[in-house]
Write an enzyme that holds these catalytic residues in place. Structure first.
Site: not given
Length: 169
Positions: A80, A144
């Site tokens: 991404h 994350a």
């Protein structure tokens, strides 16, 4: 194998959403790495203004900011990509995977080497911030949104704010 063929191979291996080789040419990661290679070449030749111009153009086109002074090994895959920042003195090993929003930045307190060194085969989850002259060992995993301010040993998993070692394989 040349650089472009290597990047195509990496993206094809690491992105299950890819449906054709032609799609690779639209990937921000692919474009950012081409721009990085060119800007890094000029940076090493001490043509800093040209290098910076190319890296700034890449940032505008891809959303991925890679300083031309960074050192990047083979097989970097940025999935991404939007919001990724890689600082000037960052060193990234081979076969590293990172997701959007990752920062390999400084703390603002160091001189000289002020960005992270990331080993081989490291996985960095989306939104993770690795800050300062720290070392992430080979085969480590960063969760994350983790904020990593200290070294992470090889084969360890680090999560949280501030980052802590969850487990070591």
């Amino acid at each position: 194998m040349n650089f472009i063929q290597e990047q195509i191979k990496v993206i094809k291996e690491k992105d299950p959403a890819l449906t054709s080789t032609i799609e690779v040419f639209m990937y921000p990661c692919f474009k950012a790495m081409i721009y990085y290679k060119i800007s890094h070449y000029f940076y090493k030749k001490k043509h800093f203004l040209i290098a910076r111009y190319i890296s700034e153009k890449a940032k505008r086109k891809t959303g991925i900011e890679i300083h031309p002074g960074a050192t990047i090994g083979k097989g970097l895959f940025i999935d991404h990509g939007t919001g990724v920042v890689i600082g000037e003195t960052a060193i990234i090993g081979d076969n590293v995977t990172m997701f959007h929003g990752v920062t390999l930045g400084g703390t603002g307190k160091e001189k000289g080497k002020r960005h992270p060194t990331v080993g081989n085969n490291v996985f960095i989850g989306c939104g993770a911030k690795l800050l300062g002259n720290i070392t992430i060992g080979d085969n480590a995993k960063i969760g994350a949104n983790a904020v990593i301010l200290k070294d992470v040993p090889q084969s360890a998993t680090a999560v949280g704010i501030p980052g802590r070692i969850l487990k070591k394989d």
